[in-house]
Design a protein around this motif. Structure first.
Motif, PDB file in Angstrom:
ATOM      1  N   GLY A 265       6.348   3.782  -7.002  1.00  0.00           N
ATOM      2  CA  GLY A 265       5.589   2.721  -6.338  1.00  0.00           C
ATOM      3  C   GLY A 265       6.482   1.843  -5.481  1.00  0.00           C
TER       4      GLY A 265
ATOM      5  N   HIS B 105       7.918  -0.600   4.684  1.00  0.00           N
ATOM      6  CA  HIS B 105       8.723  -1.562   5.451  1.00  0.00           C
ATOM      7  C   HIS B 105       9.717  -0.879   6.393  1.00  0.00           C
ATOM      8  CE1 HIS B 105       7.904  -5.725   3.988  1.00  0.00           C
ATOM      9  NE2 HIS B 105       7.215  -5.028   3.115  1.00  0.00           N
TER      10      HIS B 105
ATOM     11  N   PHE C  70      -0.115   3.050   8.454  1.00  0.00           N
ATOM     12  CA  PHE C  70       1.008   2.992   7.505  1.00  0.00           C
ATOM     13  C   PHE C  70       1.441   4.422   7.178  1.00  0.00           C
ATOM     14  CE2 PHE C  70      -1.479  -0.850   6.477  1.00  0.00           C
ATOM     15  CZ  PHE C  70      -0.511  -1.819   6.638  1.00  0.00           C
TER      16      PHE C  70
ATOM     17  N   TRP D 147       3.466 -10.169   3.859  1.00  0.00           N
ATOM     18  CA  TRP D 147       2.645  -8.980   3.607  1.00  0.00           C
ATOM     19  C   TRP D 147       1.611  -9.283   2.530  1.00  0.00           C
ATOM     20  CZ3 TRP D 147       3.171  -3.608   5.116  1.00  0.00           C
ATOM     21  CH2 TRP D 147       4.093  -3.421   6.173  1.00  0.00           C
TER      22      TRP D 147
ATOM     23  N   ALA E   7      -8.621   2.479  11.178  1.00  0.00           N
ATOM     24  CA  ALA E   7      -8.330   3.402  10.074  1.00  0.00           C
ATOM     25  C   ALA E   7      -9.100   4.715  10.235  1.00  0.00           C
ATOM     26  CB  ALA E   7      -8.642   2.752   8.731  1.00  0.00           C
TER      27      ALA E   7
ATOM     28  N   SER F 173      -4.851  -3.569   7.559  1.00  0.00           N
ATOM     29  CA  SER F 173      -4.505  -3.728   8.968  1.00  0.00           C
ATOM     30  C   SER F 173      -2.995  -3.679   9.110  1.00  0.00           C
ATOM     31  CB  SER F 173      -5.027  -5.065   9.506  1.00  0.00           C
ATOM     32  OG  SER F 173      -4.434  -5.355  10.756  1.00  0.00           O
ATOM     33  N   ALA F 174      -2.513  -2.633   9.766  1.00  0.00           N
ATOM     34  CA  ALA F 174      -1.067  -2.534   9.966  1.00  0.00           C
ATOM     35  C   ALA F 174      -0.585  -3.697  10.830  1.00  0.00           C
ATOM     36  CB  ALA F 174      -0.719  -1.190  10.613  1.00  0.00           C
TER      37      ALA F 174
ATOM     38  N   ARG G  25      -0.107  -6.676   8.724  1.00  0.00           N
ATOM     39  CA  ARG G  25       0.642  -6.471   7.488  1.00  0.00           C
ATOM     40  C   ARG G  25      -0.239  -6.605   6.255  1.00  0.00           C
ATOM     41  NH1 ARG G  25       6.632  -9.121   8.770  1.00  0.00           N
ATOM     42  NH2 ARG G  25       7.150  -7.592  10.364  1.00  0.00           N
ATOM     43  N   ILE G  26      -1.480  -6.157   6.407  1.00  0.00           N
ATOM     44  CA  ILE G  26      -2.388  -6.075   5.258  1.00  0.00           C
ATOM     45  C   ILE G  26      -2.409  -4.608   4.838  1.00  0.00           C
ATOM     46  CG2 ILE G  26      -4.733  -6.423   4.398  1.00  0.00           C
ATOM     47  CD1 ILE G  26      -5.123  -8.474   6.693  1.00  0.00           C
ATOM     48  N   PHE G  27      -1.806  -4.313   3.698  1.00  0.00           N
ATOM     49  CA  PHE G  27      -1.699  -2.933   3.198  1.00  0.00           C
ATOM     50  C   PHE G  27      -3.093  -2.363   3.010  1.00  0.00           C
ATOM     51  CE2 PHE G  27      -0.771   0.119  -0.350  1.00  0.00           C
ATOM     52  CZ  PHE G  27       0.214   0.862   0.288  1.00  0.00           C
ATOM     53  N   THR G  28      -3.250  -1.086   3.347  1.00  0.00           N
ATOM     54  CA  THR G  28      -4.572  -0.472   3.262  1.00  0.00           C
ATOM     55  C   THR G  28      -5.005  -0.322   1.802  1.00  0.00           C
ATOM     56  OG1 THR G  28      -5.833   1.477   3.878  1.00  0.00           O
ATOM     57  CG2 THR G  28      -3.512   1.826   3.463  1.00  0.00           C
ATOM     58  N   THR G  29      -6.201  -0.797   1.517  1.00  0.00           N
ATOM     59  CA  THR G  29      -6.697  -0.858   0.143  1.00  0.00           C
ATOM     60  C   THR G  29      -6.921   0.534  -0.439  1.00  0.00           C
ATOM     61  OG1 THR G  29      -7.802  -2.930   0.691  1.00  0.00           O
ATOM     62  CG2 THR G  29      -8.553  -1.800  -1.292  1.00  0.00           C
ATOM     63  N   ALA G  30      -6.596   0.690  -1.721  1.00  0.00           N
ATOM     64  CA  ALA G  30      -6.908   1.926  -2.448  1.00  0.00           C
ATOM     65  C   ALA G  30      -7.918   1.595  -3.538  1.00  0.00           C
ATOM     66  CB  ALA G  30      -5.648   2.523  -3.065  1.00  0.00           C
TER      67      ALA G  30
ATOM     68  N   SER H 219      -3.167   0.457  -8.464  1.00  0.00           N
ATOM     69  CA  SER H 219      -2.182   1.395  -7.902  1.00  0.00           C
ATOM     70  C   SER H 219      -1.409   0.766  -6.751  1.00  0.00           C
ATOM     71  CB  SER H 219      -2.855   2.696  -7.449  1.00  0.00           C
ATOM     72  OG  SER H 219      -3.655   2.489  -6.304  1.00  0.00           O
ATOM     73  N   HIS H 220      -1.918  -0.339  -6.202  1.00  0.00           N
ATOM     74  CA  HIS H 220      -1.207  -0.999  -5.095  1.00  0.00           C
ATOM     75  C   HIS H 220      -0.173  -2.007  -5.590  1.00  0.00           C
ATOM     76  CE1 HIS H 220      -4.137  -3.893  -6.363  1.00  0.00           C
ATOM     77  NE2 HIS H 220      -3.864  -4.758  -5.422  1.00  0.00           N
TER      78      HIS H 220
ATOM     79  N   PRO I 268       3.601  -0.609  -5.256  1.00  0.00           N
ATOM     80  CA  PRO I 268       4.053  -0.675  -3.867  1.00  0.00           C
ATOM     81  C   PRO I 268       4.244  -2.117  -3.358  1.00  0.00           C
ATOM     82  CG  PRO I 268       2.359   1.001  -4.074  1.00  0.00           C
ATOM     83  CD  PRO I 268       2.405   0.274  -5.394  1.00  0.00           C
TER      84      PRO I 268
ATOM     85  N   SER J  70       7.501  -3.603  -1.554  1.00  0.00           N
ATOM     86  CA  SER J  70       7.464  -4.413  -0.332  1.00  0.00           C
ATOM     87  C   SER J  70       8.311  -5.677  -0.509  1.00  0.00           C
ATOM     88  CB  SER J  70       6.000  -4.772  -0.015  1.00  0.00           C
ATOM     89  OG  SER J  70       5.920  -5.813   0.928  1.00  0.00           O
TER      90      SER J  70
ATOM     91  N   THR K  42       5.536 -11.213  -0.339  1.00  0.00           N
ATOM     92  CA  THR K  42       4.386 -10.322  -0.486  1.00  0.00           C
ATOM     93  C   THR K  42       3.396 -10.939  -1.462  1.00  0.00           C
ATOM     94  OG1 THR K  42       5.654  -8.308  -0.032  1.00  0.00           O
ATOM     95  CG2 THR K  42       3.632  -8.049  -1.321  1.00  0.00           C
TER      96      THR K  42
END
Lengths: 324, 374
Positions: A65, A73, A109, B90, B123, B134-135, B138-143, B148-149, B152, B156, B169
């Motif tokens: 992870g 990054h 990403f 982020w 996306a 949203s890249a 800097r909003i990580f794509t939701t899973a 699980s995020h 990561p 970050s 972050t």
């Protein structure tokens, strides 16, 4: 340069990649001061320091992870899973996050990262130090999977994996870590992921394998040569993507094929290769494709060597396709 | 710490509040936010609620397949968003973070494109609705895979620590996530690494139907921070200024290299888990009604009105503006149409490998046959 083993090649290649690109960092359990339990990161902590060779808590989910987050990054993390058998707590990170990241963000990403893991049996390690979980990863779209069997292929593929833009599951044949030595030229050559290598040329049967089973496959080819049977030997090296073109070309030429893998048979990568050959080249075959694999049992301890597809079992399968 | 003053102590008994249910300032410090910021917080909550309501309508009309309403969570999400430096820091959101993503600047038309899998979705229509990302922001794509995020997000933060620029972050999740192994693994790693991560738990009391008392033997989530060597704060999550000030303290703490923090915001989801859920099976109607009476938007409006910063005319103007914005977004996405078939094989890898090229051709051939009437 003196001849070097696979595990020495891993450490040297990682050192070269870290010197070449400061975005490359290593993380895992015991990869720092200890240099890895197999010494695959030996000397790197002293040379590159704790910011680039990171000893993590004992958690595969955290290791993989964190690598994903660093990769997002723009870093180039190389994570070590101590044994492939222990990847499963981090499996969700690979499957749900790394494999799907580029896809689910529409390319916004990505996770350029490598997850190294020693795999394979024959080391008296029982079922938790011997497995070959490659099918799980091959079956997960978005991951590249490689499994070299020589120092030279290890170096060329590891360079490609570290420099590439996608997550790579990098399986290392721990039974061969110190069993094979090779003198490597002083170059910066890479081996593209997805390209197989023809290890021997022959006219009577094609033997296809990868990873640790390449050693037994080559032994079987030697034994066949002594019997006057010449074998073509393909080392797949990459499992996803894999070199269908070379396989189909050689199989079309010879018409008889045995696929060898030490993973359990059902849904093994050998099955995928055999199915593809049957689908694409049936009318060119002289005999049905044969598989020689591990058995569909949890990896055994006392019967370790009997479980592995050794030269004897490979030779019996070759005889079957020759007699067909 | 805010201006070298640490305003909130971790692990307090009562949830931290800045304004009470009647919108009166109750914190032991003065408000240092300018009027524009105070109004923006209101606007972001109201806009998210309106958009949420429209999504439910679009779902009933068959234009959106799924809705996970954020109604009741707006104060926490908007307050936290305002404590971040949007575009610099982020954010790792979860599926109910629509108000958070909008407050961070996710364009509403883009947010709707994600819900509708339209051709203008950056996306590319790859995710089911309720998956912000949203890249550019800097909003990580939701899973969907719960928690699980979180690992990561720690990676970050580790990258930010190595870069040494003081970026942080924020990682957001619900109470159910705190039961996952990945959640523990991530907070443990963040503590060991001193990573500049702020963990925001939106505890709405239920993971779909399972009440928090069945989720954990712990009385609350914030306490768990102890075990990871980080401060834990319990916040009244229906108070946007409490969410803002506590997140700001945690963010400043992380920026200064003092490591991660865990915030537990006590919120309530007004609706069912999703349009596919029936919450009448597991929670009493009077409980829902009681929480709705504490609505964060009404409560915060009373605070603004008390300071002379809001009135009916401002409300009417905002309603008209937001309605027009949503109407435009619906029109734009309907006009764009759905993400095309051909996108299915893109973005699996950086380059299309041979086996995917063959499979793409196979699909194209099948559709060619259909078009030919075979």
């Amino acid at each position: 340069m003196a001849a070097q083993t696979i595990v020495q090649t891993v450490a040297r290649t990682l050192a070269e990649e870290m010197a070449r690109d400061e975005r490359v960092v290593l993380l895992g359990e015991d990869v720092g001061k200890r240099g890895g339990v197999f010494l695959a990161t030996e000397g790197l902590f002293d040379r590159f320091g704790p910011d680039r060779v990171i000893d993590t808590p004992l958690s595969e989910a955290a290791i993989i992870g964190a690598a994903i987050g660093m990769a997002v990054h723009g870093m180039r993390p190389v994570a070590e899973i101590q044994f492939a058998d222990y990847v499963f707590p981090g499996f969700d990170q690979l499957v749900s996050q790394a494999a799907k990241l580029r896809y689910r963000s529409g390319g916004g990403f990505s996770a350029p990262m490598v997850v190294r893991m020693p795999a394979g049996g024959g080391v008296a390690g029982g079922h938790h130090h011997s497995q070959n979980p490659e099918s799980h990863f091959v079956h997960t779209p978005g991951l590249q999977v490689v499994y070299p069997s020589t120092p030279g292929d290890t170096r060329g593929l590891l360079r490609s994996a570290v420099r590439g833009d996608d997550p790579v599951v990098f399986m290392e044949p721990k039974r061969l870590y110190r069993a094979v030595k090779e003198e490597l030229p002083d170059d910066d050559a890479t081996i593209p992921i997805g390209r197989a290598r023809l290890r021997r040329e022959g006219d009577d049967v094609v033997l296809i394998s990868y990873g640790a089973s390449m050693a037994e496959t080559l032994k079987a080819a030697d034994a066949l040569a002594a019997q006057g049977v010449s074998a073509d030997v393909i080392d797949l090296r990459s499992l996803l993507p894999w070199d269908q073109d070379l396989v189909l070309e050689r199989v079309a030429r010879v018409g008889r094929v045995v696929v060898i893998s030490e993973a359990p048979r059902t849904l093994s990568f050998a099955s995928e290769v055999a199915a593809t050959i049957a689908e694409e080249a049936l009318d060119l075959l002289e005999a049905p494709p044969a598989r020689v694999t591990g058995f569909d049992v949890p990896y055994p301890y006392a019967q370790d060597r009997a479980y592995l597809p050794g030269p004897d079992r490979i030779l019996r399968a070759v005889q079957r396709v020759l007699d067909y | 710490m805010i201006g070298n003053v640490r305003r909130f102590e971790p692990f307090g008994q009562a949830p931290i509040r800045v304004i009470d249910d009647d919108g009166r300032w109750v914190a032991p410090f003065a408000c240092d936010l300018d009027e524009a910021r105070l109004r923006a917080i209101y606007r972001d909550m109201r806009r998210a609620r309106r958009f949420d309501e429209r999504l439910s309508t679009l779902q009933r009309q068959g234009k959106v397949s799924f809705v996970a309403s954020a109604a009741g969570h707006e104060a926490t999400q908007v307050g936290a968003a305002h404590a971040l430096d949007a575009g610099r820091d982020w954010t790792f959101p979860y599926y109910r973070d629509l108000a958070l993503a909008l407050a961070l600047g996710w364009p509403l038309a883009e947010a709707l494109a994600q819900q509708m899998a339209s051709r203008i979705d950056p996306a590319r229509g790859r995710q089911m609705p309720a998956h912000p990302g949203s890249a550019a922001l800097r909003i990580f794509t939701t899973a969907s895979a719960i928690a699980s995020h979180v690992p990561p997000a720690v990676g970050s933060a580790m990258a930010q620590k190595l870069a040494g620029r003081g970026d942080v972050t924020l990682c957001s999740f619900g109470d159910g996530a705190t039961s996952e192994g990945d959640w523990h693994a991530a907070l443990n790693l963040a503590g060991a690494q001193g990573a500049p991560a702020v963990f925001l738990c939106q505890n709405n009391g239920y993971a779909i139907s399972v009440a928090f008392r069945h989720q954990s033997g712990s009385a609350d989530v914030a306490t768990k921070a102890h075990a990871y060597g980080m401060p834990g704060y319990r916040v009244d999550g229906m108070d946007p200024l409490a969410a803002y000030y506590v997140t700001r303290q945690a963010v400043e703490h992380a920026r200064e290299g003092l490591g991660p923090a865990l915030i537990e915001a006590l919120v309530y989801r007004y609706g069912p888990h999703s349009n596919a859920d029936d919450d009448g099976r597991y929670r009493p109607a009077d409980e829902v009604a009681a929480w709705r009476r504490r609505d964060p938007i009404a409560r915060y409006r009373r605070y603004l009105e008390g300071r002379g910063l809001w009135d009916d005319a401002a409300e009417a103007a905002l309603a008209a503006e937001v309605k027009a914005e949503i109407d435009d977004a619906v029109r734009a996405n309907e006009a764009a149409g759905r993400a095309p078939l051909g996108w299915m094989f893109d973005d699996v890898f950086a380059d299309l490998p041979p086996h995917l090229r063959r499979q793409r051709d196979e699909l194209a051939a099948a559709h060619e046959l259909e078009r030919d009437g075979h």
